[in-house]
Design an enzyme around this catalytic site. Structure first.
Site, PDB file in Angstrom:
ATOM      1  N   ASP A 187       0.882  -1.139   0.054  1.00 44.28           N
ATOM      2  CA  ASP A 187       0.157  -0.031  -0.263  1.00 44.28           C
ATOM      3  C   ASP A 187       0.969   1.125  -0.057  1.00 44.28           C
ATOM      4  O   ASP A 187       1.313   1.623   1.107  1.00 44.28           O
ATOM      5  CB  ASP A 187      -0.915  -0.088   1.310  1.00 44.28           C
ATOM      6  N   HIS A 192       0.622   8.162   3.773  1.00 42.52           N
ATOM      7  CA  HIS A 192       1.490   7.568   4.911  1.00 42.52           C
ATOM      8  C   HIS A 192       3.021   7.737   4.867  1.00 42.52           C
ATOM      9  O   HIS A 192       3.767   7.000   5.762  1.00 42.52           O
ATOM     10  CB  HIS A 192       1.081   5.984   5.033  1.00 42.52           C
ATOM     11  N   ILE A 207      -0.021   9.789   8.396  1.00 41.24           N
ATOM     12  CA  ILE A 207      -0.459   8.894   9.408  1.00 41.24           C
ATOM     13  C   ILE A 207      -0.127   7.406   8.929  1.00 41.24           C
ATOM     14  O   ILE A 207       0.245   7.066   7.909  1.00 41.24           O
ATOM     15  CB  ILE A 207      -1.852   9.045   9.396  1.00 41.24           C
ATOM     16  N   GLY A 210      -4.172   2.212   8.415  1.00 42.66           N
ATOM     17  CA  GLY A 210      -5.192   1.626   9.327  1.00 42.66           C
ATOM     18  C   GLY A 210      -5.081  -0.120   9.539  1.00 42.66           C
ATOM     19  O   GLY A 210      -5.409  -0.349  10.551  1.00 42.66           O
TER      20      GLY A 210
END
Length: 288
Positions: A187, A192, A207, A210
């Site tokens: 990903d 990110h 961030i 998830g």
């Protein structure tokens, strides 16, 4: 409009051949924080090829796919990545994932929900090998600014936490470089890693994925309550209730409901226990 719900739902499922080996599994495990302490026998189950088992959440990255980014590029979908957040994830295991293997992965948009100011896509992926089904994975993708098209709102049930102290609480540190390592499993959303992209999405810094906190949480449950037995996991579902920043600490609270399920809550310690994962449930294969 960027989302054409009817077109997205009517699109033919997309199939691809995927494969993975022990190196892919080890990289994923390292990306969710395995290997600390490096010589701990319990950690070597995640990092050493001669002892390796596969955490069921590996299903979300098996085959080195593009994760959420790849799933939102189909017919009827024209979406700015800066408007996308992963809203929730469910993985159902039909049998344990082998350390190495190949499978046919079939993906489609299973549902499109209208939440008013946002749309929610349910992206379903089913994987099967020569011996039959391996797993079914549902990703709930929250797309800001794409609601209001008159569709169904979809389910909104919440899982209330037990009115008692958790049976186990584990704190897990998120390394500063964790998102950079985790993204190598497939990903590569710049949210990110790229500070400028993160700022455009409304965050003051990149961030954590998830699905990285998702994997960290399942590992904590397996190690703490299941004696490290990954084959006990039947399914695992969560709602991503808030972001995690690299360098923070996850507080993972676990309630053993009965022999068949564990309820979990995850918060960010440094931000006054801000919610991270909610409505989180691990269902188990019952032992004889």
């Amino acid at each position: 409009m960027p989302i054409d719900a009817a077109k997205a739902l009517a699109a033919e499922p997309r199939s691809a051949e995927i494969s993975w080996d022990s190196k892919d599994v080890q990289l994923y495990h390292l990306g969710i924080g395995a290997g600390i302490p490096a010589t701990d026998p319990d950690e070597l189950r995640y990092t050493l090829e001669s002892r390796l088992h596969v955490l069921p959440s590996f299903a979300t990255v098996a085959g080195g796919g593009k994760g959420v980014v790849g799933g939102i590029a189909g017919p009827g979908l024209d979406i700015d990545l800066a408007s996308v957040l992963h809203g929730g994830q469910t993985v159902v295991l039909h049998r344990p994932i082998p350390v190495s293997g190949s499978a046919t992965s079939t993906s489609q948009v299973a549902a499109v929900y209208d939440k008013g100011k946002a749309a929610v896509l349910v992206l379903r992926t089913e994987a099967a090998d020569a011996d039959g089904p391996l797993w079914t994975s549902d990703a709930q993708i929250f797309v800001r600014g794409e609601g209001g098209f008159g569709g169904e709102r979809g389910p909104s049930a919440r899982l209330e936490l037990p009115a008692r102290e958790p049976d186990k609480t584990v704190d897990k540190a998120v390394r500063e470089d964790q998102a950079l390592l985790y993204r190598l499993s497939g990903d590569f959303n710049p949210l990110h890693a790229d500070p400028e992209f993160a700022a455009r999405a409304g965050f003051d810094r990149p961030i954590l994925h998830g699905l990285c906190s998702y994997g960290m949480t399942l590992k904590a449950v397996v190690d703490t309550l299941l004696g490290g037995d990954v084959a006990r996991v039947r399914s695992y579902t969560t709602r991503f209730a808030g972001v995690v920043f690299p360098g923070e600490t996850l507080r993972i609270r676990m309630w053993q409901q009965d022999v068949s399920k564990v309820q979990v809550s995850v918060t960010a310690v440094e931000r006054d226990d801000a919610p991270v994962l909610a409505d989180t449930l691990v269902t188990l294969v019952e032992t004889s």
